[in-house]
Design an enzyme around this catalytic site. Structure first.
Site, PDB file in Angstrom:
ATOM      1  N   ASP A  84       0.828  -1.198   0.000  1.00  0.00           N
ATOM      2  CA  ASP A  84       0.000   0.000   0.000  1.00  0.00           C
ATOM      3  C   ASP A  84       0.874   1.265   0.000  1.00  0.00           C
ATOM      4  O   ASP A  84       1.983   1.254   0.534  1.00  0.00           O
ATOM      5  CB  ASP A  84      -0.896  -0.007   1.241  1.00  0.00           C
ATOM      6  CG  ASP A  84      -2.037   0.991   1.138  1.00  0.00           C
ATOM      7  OD1 ASP A  84      -2.365   1.413   0.018  1.00  0.00           O
ATOM      8  OD2 ASP A  84      -2.596   1.356   2.193  1.00  0.00           O
ATOM      9  N   ASN A 101     -10.789  -2.802  -5.799  1.00  0.00           N
ATOM     10  CA  ASN A 101     -10.036  -1.792  -6.545  1.00  0.00           C
ATOM     11  C   ASN A 101     -10.707  -1.380  -7.857  1.00  0.00           C
ATOM     12  O   ASN A 101     -10.321  -0.370  -8.464  1.00  0.00           O
ATOM     13  CB  ASN A 101      -8.605  -2.271  -6.833  1.00  0.00           C
ATOM     14  CG  ASN A 101      -7.711  -2.250  -5.614  1.00  0.00           C
ATOM     15  OD1 ASN A 101      -6.725  -2.975  -5.545  1.00  0.00           O
ATOM     16  ND2 ASN A 101      -8.045  -1.423  -4.630  1.00  0.00           N
TER      17      ASN A 101
END
Length: 250
Positions: free
Chosen positions: A28, A76
């Protein structure tokens, strides 16, 4: 719980003998890394992809046999079309560019996740990379692409239910050892250590079943800045932990 018994162990470097055998990483911070430099988010994703190579290469010296990375989640798809399209292009480019190098480094690559929504060219490249590396006995790299833990469990449950309906499985025999056989990760051991970069302290639907007894590390480093040295430090920290799995030492 599950192991590739046909694959020999690697020898870890001094100081990490008790380190994790299977590390899973939630990569991330790519977008924030890019934005901090005044660049578009995709610039950060490209930097993050380059970081993957360094991490994969350092695994043997750290005794990490299995590395699982979270590349793209089922959630996502909610990002902008520009970013999603850029990521899909990046995945195709990464596979094409790294295929020979991964094979030469004796890395075996597997993909987990639901491939149905991915484009045919990307799926073909994923299949080709798995075939190209299927005989390799070094680092076992698993890439979670269009993956979600809840989605994985739902798909596994459907497969289990079909076997029950077809008479291949007795419902009375279903226990906590049964479902893992239907998961995407059925040939992998559960992760010993799960690392999330970028300062966020959540697991984001990643390996929900498999990480029930994993150790977690939430670190502030953004993924493009993550280094082999930092991974080595996390492995040493892991080796000092007392893992009791619910038991109490007497």
């Amino acid at each position: 719980m599950k192991t590739d018994t046909d694959i020999g162990d690697t020898r870890p470097a001094e100081g990490v003998e008790r380190g994790p055998r299977h590390v899973a990483i939630i990569m991330d911070g790519n977008g924030r890394w890019a934005q901090a430099r005044g660049r578009p988010r995709l610039f950060g994703h490209h930097a993050g992809a380059r970081r993957v190579r360094e991490v994969v290469e350092c695994c043997p010296s750290l005794g990490i046999r299995y590395l699982t990375i979270f590349a793209f989640s089922t959630e996502n798809w909610k990002r902008t079309q520009v970013e999603v399209a850029g990521l899909m292009s990046l995945f195709r480019r990464y596979i094409s560019k790294e295929m020979k190098a991964l094979a030469a480094q004796n890395v075996r690559v597997r993909f987990i996740g639901d491939r149905v929504r991915l484009d045919k060219k990307l799926i073909a490249l994923m299949d080709a990379l798995e075939r190209e590396t299927e005989g390799n006995e070094g680092t076992q790299l698993t890439i979670a692409l269009n993956y979600g833990g809840r989605d994985e469990v739902a798909r596994a449950t459907k497969r289990l239910a079909r076997d029950v309906a077809d008479g291949k499985l007795d419902p009375a025999d279903v226990d906590e050892e049964t479902l893992p056989k239907y998961l995407d990760t059925c040939v992998l051991p559960d992760p010993d250590l799960v690392v999330r970069t970028s300062g966020e302290a959540r697991i984001s639907n990643f390996l929900l079943w498999q990480s029930a007894y994993s150790e977690y590390e939430f670190i502030d480093t953004l993924w493009p800045d993550f280094t082999a040295e930092e991974l080595a430090a996390l492995c040493r920290s892991f080796g000092a932990r007392d893992r009791r799995f619910g038991a109490v030492k007497t």
